[in-house]
Design a protein around this motif. Sequence first.
Motif, PDB file in Angstrom:
ATOM      1  N   LEU A 116       0.972  -1.306   0.206  1.00  0.00           N
ATOM      2  CA  LEU A 116       0.299  -0.253  -0.004  1.00  0.00           C
ATOM      3  C   LEU A 116       0.585   1.125  -0.313  1.00  0.00           C
ATOM      4  CD1 LEU A 116      -2.750  -1.026   2.474  1.00  0.00           C
ATOM      5  CD2 LEU A 116      -2.267  -1.437   0.393  1.00  0.00           C
ATOM      6  N   ILE A 117       1.853   1.144   0.227  1.00  0.00           N
ATOM      7  CA  ILE A 117       2.792   2.804   0.914  1.00  0.00           C
ATOM      8  C   ILE A 117       3.639   2.583  -0.433  1.00  0.00           C
ATOM      9  CG2 ILE A 117       4.943   3.173   1.719  1.00  0.00           C
ATOM     10  CD1 ILE A 117       4.177   1.285   4.146  1.00  0.00           C
ATOM     11  N   ILE A 118       4.196   1.376  -1.232  1.00  0.00           N
ATOM     12  CA  ILE A 118       4.709   1.771  -2.847  1.00  0.00           C
ATOM     13  C   ILE A 118       3.812   2.381  -3.194  1.00  0.00           C
ATOM     14  CG2 ILE A 118       5.429   0.268  -4.302  1.00  0.00           C
ATOM     15  CD1 ILE A 118       6.311  -1.521  -2.499  1.00  0.00           C
ATOM     16  N   LYS A 119       2.545   1.766  -3.716  1.00  0.00           N
ATOM     17  CA  LYS A 119       1.435   2.287  -4.178  1.00  0.00           C
ATOM     18  C   LYS A 119       0.578   3.485  -4.117  1.00  0.00           C
ATOM     19  CE  LYS A 119      -3.051   0.783  -6.109  1.00  0.00           C
ATOM     20  NZ  LYS A 119      -4.086   2.263  -6.062  1.00  0.00           N
ATOM     21  N   ASP A 120       1.033   3.744  -2.951  1.00  0.00           N
ATOM     22  CA  ASP A 120       0.912   5.311  -2.965  1.00  0.00           C
ATOM     23  C   ASP A 120       1.579   6.530  -2.907  1.00  0.00           C
ATOM     24  OD1 ASP A 120      -1.196   7.175  -0.545  1.00  0.00           O
ATOM     25  OD2 ASP A 120       0.830   7.435   0.418  1.00  0.00           O
ATOM     26  N   GLN A 121       2.748   5.673  -2.842  1.00  0.00           N
ATOM     27  CA  GLN A 121       4.295   6.707  -2.728  1.00  0.00           C
ATOM     28  C   GLN A 121       4.493   7.282  -4.427  1.00  0.00           C
ATOM     29  OE1 GLN A 121       5.939   9.092  -0.393  1.00  0.00           O
ATOM     30  NE2 GLN A 121       3.445   8.769   0.570  1.00  0.00           N
ATOM     31  N   GLY A 122       3.886   5.636  -4.846  1.00  0.00           N
ATOM     32  CA  GLY A 122       4.745   6.349  -6.501  1.00  0.00           C
ATOM     33  C   GLY A 122       5.893   5.929  -7.049  1.00  0.00           C
ATOM     34  N   TRP A 123       6.659   4.890  -5.748  1.00  0.00           N
ATOM     35  CA  TRP A 123       8.184   4.994  -6.502  1.00  0.00           C
ATOM     36  C   TRP A 123       8.106   4.374  -7.340  1.00  0.00           C
ATOM     37  CZ3 TRP A 123       8.294   2.950  -0.904  1.00  0.00           C
ATOM     38  CH2 TRP A 123       8.652   4.068  -0.128  1.00  0.00           C
ATOM     39  N   LEU A 124       7.483   3.037  -7.562  1.00  0.00           N
ATOM     40  CA  LEU A 124       7.875   2.797  -8.892  1.00  0.00           C
ATOM     41  C   LEU A 124       7.600   3.278 -10.484  1.00  0.00           C
ATOM     42  CD1 LEU A 124       6.306  -1.319  -8.266  1.00  0.00           C
ATOM     43  CD2 LEU A 124       8.408  -0.503  -8.244  1.00  0.00           C
ATOM     44  N   GLU A 125       6.095   3.672 -10.306  1.00  0.00           N
ATOM     45  CA  GLU A 125       5.800   4.886 -11.959  1.00  0.00           C
ATOM     46  C   GLU A 125       6.909   6.260 -11.519  1.00  0.00           C
ATOM     47  OE1 GLU A 125       2.086   2.837  -9.930  1.00  0.00           O
ATOM     48  OE2 GLU A 125       4.027   4.004  -9.075  1.00  0.00           O
ATOM     49  N   ALA A 126       7.205   6.265 -10.687  1.00  0.00           N
ATOM     50  CA  ALA A 126       7.846   7.302 -10.498  1.00  0.00           C
ATOM     51  C   ALA A 126       9.792   7.607 -11.299  1.00  0.00           C
ATOM     52  CB  ALA A 126       9.385   8.595  -9.334  1.00  0.00           C
ATOM     53  N   GLU A 127      10.091   5.491 -11.064  1.00  0.00           N
ATOM     54  CA  GLU A 127      11.386   5.193 -11.106  1.00  0.00           C
ATOM     55  C   GLU A 127      11.108   4.316 -12.737  1.00  0.00           C
ATOM     56  OE1 GLU A 127      15.234   4.601 -10.807  1.00  0.00           O
ATOM     57  OE2 GLU A 127      13.770   5.056  -9.443  1.00  0.00           O
ATOM     58  N   LEU A 128      10.019   3.939 -13.024  1.00  0.00           N
ATOM     59  CA  LEU A 128       9.753   3.708 -14.290  1.00  0.00           C
ATOM     60  C   LEU A 128       9.456   4.795 -15.541  1.00  0.00           C
ATOM     61  CD1 LEU A 128       8.165  -0.118 -13.405  1.00  0.00           C
ATOM     62  CD2 LEU A 128      10.775   0.734 -14.386  1.00  0.00           C
ATOM     63  N   GLY A 129       9.309   5.240 -14.802  1.00  0.00           N
ATOM     64  CA  GLY A 129       8.765   6.736 -15.600  1.00  0.00           C
ATOM     65  C   GLY A 129       7.248   6.097 -16.875  1.00  0.00           C
ATOM     66  N   ASP A 130       7.978   6.785 -18.458  1.00  0.00           N
ATOM     67  CA  ASP A 130       6.896   6.412 -19.388  1.00  0.00           C
ATOM     68  C   ASP A 130       6.837   5.026 -20.445  1.00  0.00           C
ATOM     69  OD1 ASP A 130       4.985   8.518 -18.540  1.00  0.00           O
ATOM     70  OD2 ASP A 130       6.607   9.565 -20.380  1.00  0.00           O
ATOM     71  N   ASP A 131       8.124   4.406 -19.896  1.00  0.00           N
ATOM     72  CA  ASP A 131       8.832   3.518 -20.331  1.00  0.00           C
ATOM     73  C   ASP A 131       8.043   1.600 -19.597  1.00  0.00           C
ATOM     74  OD1 ASP A 131      10.832   4.426 -22.155  1.00  0.00           O
ATOM     75  OD2 ASP A 131      11.587   5.589 -19.800  1.00  0.00           O
ATOM     76  N   VAL A 132       7.563   1.884 -18.828  1.00  0.00           N
ATOM     77  CA  VAL A 132       7.337   0.578 -18.304  1.00  0.00           C
ATOM     78  C   VAL A 132       5.858   0.771 -17.027  1.00  0.00           C
ATOM     79  CG1 VAL A 132       7.147  -1.225 -16.072  1.00  0.00           C
ATOM     80  CG2 VAL A 132       9.133  -0.117 -18.143  1.00  0.00           C
ATOM     81  N   THR A 133       4.376   0.670 -17.827  1.00  0.00           N
ATOM     82  CA  THR A 133       3.529   0.454 -17.052  1.00  0.00           C
ATOM     83  C   THR A 133       3.725   0.124 -16.235  1.00  0.00           C
ATOM     84  OG1 THR A 133       2.328   1.290 -19.052  1.00  0.00           O
ATOM     85  CG2 THR A 133       1.191   0.775 -17.590  1.00  0.00           C
ATOM     86  N   VAL A 134       2.766   0.181 -15.213  1.00  0.00           N
ATOM     87  CA  VAL A 134       2.529  -0.442 -13.594  1.00  0.00           C
ATOM     88  C   VAL A 134       1.564  -0.811 -13.642  1.00  0.00           C
ATOM     89  CG1 VAL A 134       2.910  -0.323 -10.906  1.00  0.00           C
ATOM     90  CG2 VAL A 134       4.598   0.893 -12.904  1.00  0.00           C
ATOM     91  N   ASN A 135       0.683  -2.223 -13.777  1.00  0.00           N
ATOM     92  CA  ASN A 135      -0.664  -1.771 -13.672  1.00  0.00           C
ATOM     93  C   ASN A 135      -1.249  -2.129 -12.506  1.00  0.00           C
ATOM     94  OD1 ASN A 135      -1.556  -1.258 -15.882  1.00  0.00           O
ATOM     95  ND2 ASN A 135      -0.715  -3.203 -16.915  1.00  0.00           N
ATOM     96  N   TRP A 136      -1.460  -1.818 -11.281  1.00  0.00           N
ATOM     97  CA  TRP A 136      -1.572  -2.712  -9.819  1.00  0.00           C
ATOM     98  C   TRP A 136      -3.365  -3.306  -9.377  1.00  0.00           C
ATOM     99  CZ3 TRP A 136       1.604  -1.996  -5.947  1.00  0.00           C
ATOM    100  CH2 TRP A 136       2.827  -1.638  -5.927  1.00  0.00           C
ATOM    101  N   VAL A 137      -3.036  -4.890  -9.486  1.00  0.00           N
ATOM    102  CA  VAL A 137      -4.255  -5.610  -9.315  1.00  0.00           C
ATOM    103  C   VAL A 137      -4.153  -5.802  -7.704  1.00  0.00           C
ATOM    104  CG1 VAL A 137      -5.224  -7.230  -9.933  1.00  0.00           C
ATOM    105  CG2 VAL A 137      -4.102  -6.149 -11.574  1.00  0.00           C
ATOM    106  N   GLN A 138      -5.231  -5.289  -7.100  1.00  0.00           N
ATOM    107  CA  GLN A 138      -6.009  -5.757  -5.748  1.00  0.00           C
ATOM    108  C   GLN A 138      -6.092  -7.074  -5.504  1.00  0.00           C
ATOM    109  OE1 GLN A 138      -9.053  -3.217  -3.342  1.00  0.00           O
ATOM    110  NE2 GLN A 138      -8.141  -4.289  -1.465  1.00  0.00           N
ATOM    111  N   SER A 139      -5.545  -7.403  -4.567  1.00  0.00           N
ATOM    112  CA  SER A 139      -5.578  -8.922  -4.259  1.00  0.00           C
ATOM    113  C   SER A 139      -6.605  -9.026  -2.733  1.00  0.00           C
ATOM    114  CB  SER A 139      -4.376  -9.923  -3.611  1.00  0.00           C
ATOM    115  OG  SER A 139      -3.786 -10.130  -4.743  1.00  0.00           O
ATOM    116  N   ALA A 140      -7.226 -10.436  -3.158  1.00  0.00           N
ATOM    117  CA  ALA A 140      -8.890 -10.042  -2.087  1.00  0.00           C
ATOM    118  C   ALA A 140      -7.985 -10.573  -0.444  1.00  0.00           C
ATOM    119  CB  ALA A 140     -10.212 -10.426  -2.197  1.00  0.00           C
ATOM    120  N   GLY A 141      -7.248 -11.863  -1.308  1.00  0.00           N
ATOM    121  CA  GLY A 141      -6.705 -13.153  -0.409  1.00  0.00           C
ATOM    122  C   GLY A 141      -5.736 -13.925  -0.653  1.00  0.00           C
TER     123      GLY A 141
END
Length: 345
Positions: free
Chosen positions: A60-85
Amino acid sequence: MTLRSRLTRAAAAAATTALLLSGCVAGEGSAVAEPAADNEAGWSSDTLNIDYATYNPLSLIIKDQGWLEAELGDDVTVNWVQSAGSNKANEALRAGAVDVGSTAGSAALLAKSNGSPIQTIDIYSQPNWAAILVPSGSAISEVSELAGKSIAATKGTDPYFFLLQSLEEAGLSLADVDVQNLQHADGKAALESGTVDAWAGLDPLLSTSVAVAGSKIIYDNIEFNSYGFLNATDDFIQNHPDLAQLVVDAYEKARGWAIDKPDETAAILAEVAGIDVAIATAQLTDRTNFDLDPAPGAAQRDVLAIIGPIFVDSGDVPSQELIDDALDNLFEPSFAENSDPTAVG
């Protein structure tokens, strides 16, 4: 850290692992390939599919802070998928819907034993996230009193395996109870409505039920909980080790962030889970340990070695041989061993 430095470090880690492979147990430190550049930026893929879950606050922290998106920029699309369990995360990993998914250790072992092509690349927490609850006003106070009763549990998750161990300790078996296979949120609702006599629950739903509905914990045992495992598909590990390393680096940055900023972490969890911040704080401070070695190894294997035979007895895994083989091939510690939180953000 520059992109070139990151890729060099990932390649160096893979090469080191390859040199050590002859002395390693298969799967524990197995070699990973040097990333192949598929885009101009040098990343090995233009897509990263990764899960997040309320039982995994670091995600949740990584998604909230956007670190992956900031590092990968426009070159890699980050798709977040929620796991219910854990069971849902395992389904997504097996189907290739996510490259990286978070489960309980027990669920990862179950999946690996039954042929799922995954390995654990990071340990995100040591949680006391499962317990057995009864509704407010219930006369049941011990696990032994659950004989003949209905119990909600989500098969393929830590609370389910917590239930199996708790029943065994109390001299009962699955044949002595009526297990209702419900997803965690549905199990909570069934407990609070009186549809079932007990629930093998998972945080933060567990803590919420206690605080809001007055549900009672009748059995709580951290030793029956397995660790939080971050798992990746074999294809992702072998063909995209640069991205796997980036994910683990982000997790290790999030670990330090969670330890240093407990109030902010609780606020993020409360918002995503839709719970009161006081409940989120209690879950994180009283029932979760982030301060541990992130590399999967002996501590986790010891826990899973106890849980494994229960899978065989319950019929969830056909043989102990499959359990043993999975234990020998589940861990890939090199990413955590070579992690650098400063490489992200």
